[in-house]
Structures are given as C-alpha cells and as structure tokens.
Design a protein around this motif. Structure first.
Motif, PDB file in Angstrom:
ATOM      1  N   TYR A 275       0.843  -1.203   0.000  1.00  0.00           N
ATOM      2  CA  TYR A 275       0.000   0.000   0.000  1.00  0.00           C
ATOM      3  C   TYR A 275       0.881   1.257   0.000  1.00  0.00           C
ATOM      4  CZ  TYR A 275      -3.424  -3.486   1.435  1.00  0.00           C
ATOM      5  OH  TYR A 275      -4.226  -4.601   1.489  1.00  0.00           O
ATOM      6  N   PRO A 276       1.334   1.673  -1.162  1.00  0.00           N
ATOM      7  CA  PRO A 276       2.270   2.809  -1.246  1.00  0.00           C
ATOM      8  C   PRO A 276       1.648   4.145  -0.852  1.00  0.00           C
ATOM      9  CG  PRO A 276       1.614   2.070  -3.438  1.00  0.00           C
ATOM     10  CD  PRO A 276       1.106   1.048  -2.482  1.00  0.00           C
ATOM     11  N   GLN A 277       0.333   4.208  -0.708  1.00  0.00           N
ATOM     12  CA  GLN A 277      -0.317   5.474  -0.353  1.00  0.00           C
ATOM     13  C   GLN A 277      -0.286   5.747   1.153  1.00  0.00           C
ATOM     14  OE1 GLN A 277      -1.793   2.633  -1.080  1.00  0.00           O
ATOM     15  NE2 GLN A 277      -3.984   2.552  -0.604  1.00  0.00           N
ATOM     16  N   TYR A 278       0.062   4.762   1.964  1.00  0.00           N
ATOM     17  CA  TYR A 278      -0.030   4.905   3.418  1.00  0.00           C
ATOM     18  C   TYR A 278       1.283   5.383   4.056  1.00  0.00           C
ATOM     19  CZ  TYR A 278      -4.598   2.674   4.152  1.00  0.00           C
ATOM     20  OH  TYR A 278      -5.943   2.382   4.172  1.00  0.00           O
ATOM     21  N   TYR A 279       1.117   6.154   5.130  1.00  0.00           N
ATOM     22  CA  TYR A 279       2.191   6.482   6.067  1.00  0.00           C
ATOM     23  C   TYR A 279       1.853   5.809   7.401  1.00  0.00           C
ATOM     24  CZ  TYR A 279       3.929  10.174   2.975  1.00  0.00           C
ATOM     25  OH  TYR A 279       4.453  10.864   1.916  1.00  0.00           O
TER      26      TYR A 279
ATOM     27  N   ASN B 179      16.850   2.320  20.117  1.00  0.00           N
ATOM     28  CA  ASN B 179      15.731   3.247  20.091  1.00  0.00           C
ATOM     29  C   ASN B 179      14.617   2.653  19.228  1.00  0.00           C
ATOM     30  OD1 ASN B 179      14.225   5.536  18.551  1.00  0.00           O
ATOM     31  ND2 ASN B 179      15.035   6.540  20.376  1.00  0.00           N
ATOM     32  N   PRO B 180      13.367   2.605  19.716  1.00  0.00           N
ATOM     33  CA  PRO B 180      12.296   1.941  18.957  1.00  0.00           C
ATOM     34  C   PRO B 180      11.976   2.609  17.622  1.00  0.00           C
ATOM     35  CG  PRO B 180      11.399   3.088  20.877  1.00  0.00           C
ATOM     36  CD  PRO B 180      12.882   3.088  21.020  1.00  0.00           C
ATOM     37  N   ILE B 181      12.128   3.928  17.527  1.00  0.00           N
ATOM     38  CA  ILE B 181      11.867   4.601  16.247  1.00  0.00           C
ATOM     39  C   ILE B 181      12.924   4.208  15.221  1.00  0.00           C
ATOM     40  CG2 ILE B 181      11.623   6.829  15.102  1.00  0.00           C
ATOM     41  CD1 ILE B 181       9.311   5.966  16.954  1.00  0.00           C
ATOM     42  N   ASN B 182      14.177   4.141  15.658  1.00  0.00           N
ATOM     43  CA  ASN B 182      15.235   3.669  14.760  1.00  0.00           C
ATOM     44  C   ASN B 182      14.958   2.234  14.312  1.00  0.00           C
ATOM     45  OD1 ASN B 182      16.534   6.099  15.083  1.00  0.00           O
ATOM     46  ND2 ASN B 182      17.954   5.354  16.650  1.00  0.00           N
ATOM     47  N   LEU B 183      14.453   1.429  15.236  1.00  0.00           N
ATOM     48  CA  LEU B 183      14.109   0.046  14.925  1.00  0.00           C
ATOM     49  C   LEU B 183      12.990  -0.023  13.881  1.00  0.00           C
ATOM     50  CD1 LEU B 183      14.336  -3.023  15.636  1.00  0.00           C
ATOM     51  CD2 LEU B 183      12.614  -2.608  17.385  1.00  0.00           C
ATOM     52  N   LEU B 184      11.955   0.796  14.050  1.00  0.00           N
ATOM     53  CA  LEU B 184      10.836   0.803  13.105  1.00  0.00           C
ATOM     54  C   LEU B 184      11.283   1.276  11.725  1.00  0.00           C
ATOM     55  CD1 LEU B 184       8.079   2.259  15.468  1.00  0.00           C
ATOM     56  CD2 LEU B 184       8.118  -0.056  14.527  1.00  0.00           C
ATOM     57  N   LYS B 185      12.090   2.323  11.700  1.00  0.00           N
ATOM     58  CA  LYS B 185      12.558   2.850  10.408  1.00  0.00           C
ATOM     59  C   LYS B 185      13.482   1.853   9.711  1.00  0.00           C
ATOM     60  CE  LYS B 185      11.875   7.760  11.054  1.00  0.00           C
ATOM     61  NZ  LYS B 185      12.355   9.100  10.721  1.00  0.00           N
ATOM     62  N   LYS B 186      14.316   1.187  10.472  1.00  0.00           N
ATOM     63  CA  LYS B 186      15.193   0.175   9.891  1.00  0.00           C
ATOM     64  C   LYS B 186      14.369  -0.969   9.308  1.00  0.00           C
ATOM     65  CE  LYS B 186      19.141  -2.810  10.970  1.00  0.00           C
ATOM     66  NZ  LYS B 186      20.085  -3.262  12.036  1.00  0.00           N
ATOM     67  N   SER B 187      13.295  -1.333  10.008  1.00  0.00           N
ATOM     68  CA  SER B 187      12.432  -2.418   9.538  1.00  0.00           C
ATOM     69  C   SER B 187      11.680  -2.025   8.268  1.00  0.00           C
ATOM     70  CB  SER B 187      11.431  -2.807  10.628  1.00  0.00           C
ATOM     71  OG  SER B 187      12.100  -3.245  11.787  1.00  0.00           O
ATOM     72  N   ALA B 188      11.368  -0.735   8.139  1.00  0.00           N
ATOM     73  CA  ALA B 188      10.663  -0.258   6.942  1.00  0.00           C
ATOM     74  C   ALA B 188      11.569  -0.214   5.721  1.00  0.00           C
ATOM     75  CB  ALA B 188      10.066   1.124   7.208  1.00  0.00           C
ATOM     76  N   ARG B 189      12.887  -0.240   5.957  1.00  0.00           N
ATOM     77  CA  ARG B 189      13.899  -0.251   4.891  1.00  0.00           C
ATOM     78  C   ARG B 189      13.749   0.938   3.938  1.00  0.00           C
ATOM     79  NH1 ARG B 189      14.102  -6.520   3.060  1.00  0.00           N
ATOM     80  NH2 ARG B 189      11.970  -6.597   3.881  1.00  0.00           N
ATOM     81  N   GLU B 190      13.516   0.687   2.662  1.00  0.00           N
ATOM     82  CA  GLU B 190      13.476   1.805   1.708  1.00  0.00           C
ATOM     83  C   GLU B 190      12.265   2.706   1.908  1.00  0.00           C
ATOM     84  OE1 GLU B 190      11.758  -1.706  -0.786  1.00  0.00           O
ATOM     85  OE2 GLU B 190      13.067  -1.385   0.957  1.00  0.00           O
ATOM     86  N   TYR B 191      11.328   2.281   2.765  1.00  0.00           N
ATOM     87  CA  TYR B 191      10.133   3.091   3.023  1.00  0.00           C
ATOM     88  C   TYR B 191      10.227   3.858   4.345  1.00  0.00           C
ATOM     89  CZ  TYR B 191       8.416  -0.281  -0.430  1.00  0.00           C
ATOM     90  OH  TYR B 191       8.260  -1.066  -1.545  1.00  0.00           O
ATOM     91  N   LYS B 192      11.433   3.987   4.876  1.00  0.00           N
ATOM     92  CA  LYS B 192      11.591   4.572   6.210  1.00  0.00           C
ATOM     93  C   LYS B 192      11.071   6.000   6.312  1.00  0.00           C
ATOM     94  CE  LYS B 192      16.409   6.003   5.440  1.00  0.00           C
ATOM     95  NZ  LYS B 192      17.802   5.851   5.919  1.00  0.00           N
ATOM     96  N   GLU B 193      11.037   6.734   5.195  1.00  0.00           N
ATOM     97  CA  GLU B 193      10.534   8.105   5.234  1.00  0.00           C
ATOM     98  C   GLU B 193       9.027   8.149   5.456  1.00  0.00           C
ATOM     99  OE1 GLU B 193      12.590  10.612   5.388  1.00  0.00           O
ATOM    100  OE2 GLU B 193      14.219   9.141   5.208  1.00  0.00           O
ATOM    101  N   ARG B 194       8.376   7.015   5.339  1.00  0.00           N
ATOM    102  CA  ARG B 194       6.940   6.963   5.578  1.00  0.00           C
ATOM    103  C   ARG B 194       6.596   6.638   7.023  1.00  0.00           C
ATOM    104  NH1 ARG B 194       5.652   3.199   0.517  1.00  0.00           N
ATOM    105  NH2 ARG B 194       3.664   2.824   1.574  1.00  0.00           N
ATOM    106  N   VAL B 195       7.608   6.579   7.872  1.00  0.00           N
ATOM    107  CA  VAL B 195       7.405   6.437   9.324  1.00  0.00           C
ATOM    108  C   VAL B 195       7.550   7.818   9.949  1.00  0.00           C
ATOM    109  CG1 VAL B 195       8.254   5.399  11.460  1.00  0.00           C
ATOM    110  CG2 VAL B 195       8.289   4.071   9.323  1.00  0.00           C
ATOM    111  N   ILE B 196       6.488   8.298  10.579  1.00  0.00           N
ATOM    112  CA  ILE B 196       6.463   9.642  11.173  1.00  0.00           C
ATOM    113  C   ILE B 196       6.273   9.494  12.673  1.00  0.00           C
ATOM    114  CG2 ILE B 196       5.251  11.862  11.241  1.00  0.00           C
ATOM    115  CD1 ILE B 196       4.320  11.265   8.350  1.00  0.00           C
ATOM    116  N   PHE B 197       7.143  10.121  13.442  1.00  0.00           N
ATOM    117  CA  PHE B 197       7.088   9.986  14.899  1.00  0.00           C
ATOM    118  C   PHE B 197       6.860  11.326  15.579  1.00  0.00           C
ATOM    119  CE2 PHE B 197       9.551  10.145  18.954  1.00  0.00           C
ATOM    120  CZ  PHE B 197       8.679   9.382  19.709  1.00  0.00           C
TER     121      PHE B 197
END
Length: 390
Positions: free
Chosen positions: A231-235, A249-267
């Motif tokens: 779903y490329p439309q979602y953040y 840090n959990p945010i770093n963990l989430l962004k790392k898990s998102a890989r190339e989509y890390k910019e779509r994780v907003i904290f």
C-alpha cells in the motif's frame, strides 16, 4: 461520600501527562465530583506539597529511591518504604477528613503498609505477573508479589479488565470484581495545528502509547515493510513515550524495519490530548497489537472517535471490540495475523469504515460516567456495608 485515592506518581502543575492511570484518576475524580462526592488524591512525589486541580485536592508526600547496590532488594526496599511513607501521610489525612473509603492503586503495592479501620479497596491497574515474559522477570515477579500482599490489606479488589481480574483472582483466592473505567472527552478545544502542518495531506494508520515490547512494537516492526510495499499510499504515524528495546531506540528500529520506506514512518513524542485527538480522528485506522493489556485508554479514545481499531484477542481488547463488528482483533505476538487484519482495514470502503466506527462509538457510550461511576459507587457502598457488618 469522601473517597481518598492513592497514586504512585501524579503530575504537579505544569508537568506533562505521565500515563494511563493518571488519566483514569482525572476522569473518575472529575465524575465523582460532578455527582456530588468529594474525591481526594494522595500521591508520591518529589516533595511534600499540595494543590487543587479542577476542584480536587491533591496531596504529595516525598518518596525516595535509594541506591542499595542489589537490584531485587533495592526494588523491594523502595516499594515498602514508599508504601510506609504514603500510609504515614494518610494517617494524618484520615484524622483531618471523614473519609468513607480508600481506593489504593495496585502499583508499587501501596496498600502493603495499610493498617487502618477505614474500608479500603484496591484497583488492579495491571497484574505484573502477566508482563514477566516481556520485561525483566525478576522485577515483575517482585512487583506481582507486592500486588498480592497489598490485596490482602484491602476489603475488596477490582480491575477494569476481566483478563487481569481472572488471573489475579486465581492467585489471591479472592473474588476480583470487574468495573470498567469511565470515559468522556474532557478536551473542550482541540488544536489541529500539528495535524494540519504535518499530516493533512497524508493517508496514515496510527499507533500511540508506550513504545515497548508488550505494546507490540516488535510485531509492528515485523509488518511495516510488507504493508508499505502493498500500500504505497499509506504512512505510519507513531506517537508516544520511547523506551529502548534491547538497547535500541524503537523509532530507529521501526525505520530500519521499513527499509526503503523509512521516510513513511512519522514519529511524534508524547502529545497532550488537544494535539493528539485530531491525529486520532483523521487516522484511516489505528493499531494496538499488545501482547497483554488492561482495558487500554488509547483503544477507548480511538473507538470514541469512530476509528477502525485493530486490537489483540485475549489481552483485554476483546472486552471492547467484537471482531468484524466494532473493530478487528488479531492474534497477539503474530505478525501475519496483524498484517491480515491491516489488509482487511485498508481494503474497507469509506462506508464500511464509517459503520464500524459508529458501532465502536456505541460501545464506548457504555462507559459514560453516569453509568460506570455509579456502578463504582455501588461497589464502594457494598464494601463499606460488609466491613461494618464484620
């Protein structure tokens, strides 16, 4: 009726919110005051002080955390010491006020040192034994021991969650009543500035709360990349208090898990309700993949705003959500199950989401203070009457 509440911590004036229990305290004391009763709060704090908040008297007694060099003994000592401190202060309040009943928090085993004649009940905020698989087992088991000891000093025990009530009841061999927490929207004016600035042009799903293992952060990390790819439309918007997970840090963990989509994780860090509520209201759906929980305020708030909420089955969310009707339930600690329910939410059309949201709100309407707090008052009276008869 004069009711004295205890708290392991409470915000002094100007301090940011410190957690779900204090949100509960504000709501229940406010409702009691509206119904003509007199609630008083006694909390551990950084100093001996007193102030009034919305007509409720709040007393603080200086607590202590002593460094003793051994983790388990240090924890046990400090819990006992702070119980003694708060009960010593309570003795002076009981001589000044004609208190009808005391409501202890289970946290820190505050009732362990209670030896007064005024009837007392304990609200089981959490049963730490249920968290021992997700946190430090030695620490959680000491907390659980203190919770069980504290329950023995009280005339009654109740919990908002049937899951916690049942587990605790079996261990203390005593009935634990279930009384759900009241809810109303105490936020008169919301501030949409943060939403408008950062999120107005985005479609997003939301998690908010403590960023810890037992709230399912690792489960979320496991599905992020797969969901973003589908779903490329979602953040993904994440709000709350950061706690390191295995030193990361959990945010770093989430962004790392998102890989190339890390910019779509907003904290966003922990937000006051006036800023948080617009973010909840505009979320496409909200996820709470907890491994264990206790009638979470966050879920109640999201359902109140008629969001599609994904909780977990068997962890207390099923007490609020009927799967497929008023929300969705995934299996706890199961990333594939969570992703399946997120797929279901993402593929719903706007009418389906609206109808599910309305049914969610209808469930939360049952938590109106005039219903829930009156049940609590009847419980108080029953405990008082039984204590007098003895």
């Amino acid at each position: 009726m004069v009711i004295l509440f205890t708290a392991p911590y409470y915000e002094e004036k100007g301090e940011p919110p410190k957690g779900g229990y204090n949100t509960y305290l504000r709501r229940v004391t406010g409702a009691l005051k509206e119904l003509g009763h007199r609630p008083i709060i006694l909390s551990c704090g950084k100093r001996d002080t007193f102030f009034t908040e919305n007509g409720v008297e709040i007393f603080f007694v200086k607590s202590a955390h002593r460094q003793l060099g051994t983790g388990s003994f240090e924890l046990l000592y400090n819990m006992l010491y702070n119980s003694w401190k708060i009960n010593t202060k309570m003795a002076s309040l009981l001589s000044e006020y004609k208190v009808d009943i005391i409501q202890f928090s289970s946290m820190w085993g505050q009732a362990v040192c209670y030896y007064r004649k005024v009837p007392a009940v304990m609200r089981l905020s959490i049963y730490s034994k249920l968290y021992s698989n997700y946190k430090n087992p030695r620490v959680e088991n000491i907390k659980a021991l203190m919770e069980r000891m504290a329950a023995r000093r009280c005339n009654g025990v109740f919990a908002p969650s049937a899951v916690n009530a049942d587990a605790f009841s079996k261990d203390i061999h005593k009935k634990v009543s279930v009384i759900e927490s009241p809810f109303w929207n105490e936020c008169k004016i919301c501030d949409e500035s943060l939403y408008n600035r950062e999120l107005a042009d985005k479609k997003y799903f939301l998690f908010y709360g403590r960023l810890v293992i037992d709230k399912g952060i690792l489960v979320i990390a496991d599905i992020l990349h797969r969901f973003f790819k589908l779903y490329p439309q979602y953040y993904f918007v994440c709000c709350g208090i950061e706690k390191t997970i295995n030193g990361v840090n959990p945010i770093n963990l989430l962004k790392k898990s998102a890989r190339e989509y890390k910019e779509r994780v907003i904290f966003f860090k922990n937000l006051p309700h006036n800023l948080l509520y617009p973010i909840i209201y505009h979320a496409d759906f909200v996820i709470f993949p907890s491994l264990i929980d206790n009638f979470p305020n966050a879920c109640v708030e999201a359902m109140y705003f008629e969001r599609v909420v994904i909780g977990t089955d068997g962890t207390s969310f099923e007490q609020l959500i009927h799967d497929g009707t008023s929300g969705l339930l995934s299996l706890p600690d199961n990333a594939d199950s969570l992703l399946n329910k997120m797929n279901q939410a993402a593929l719903m059309n706007s009418l389906q989401k609206k109808e599910m949201g309305k049914r969610a709100k209808k469930r939360i309407d049952k938590l109106m203070p005039e219903l829930v707090v009156k049940k609590l008052i009847r419980y108080y009276q029953q405990v008082i009457d039984n204590t007098v008869q003895k």
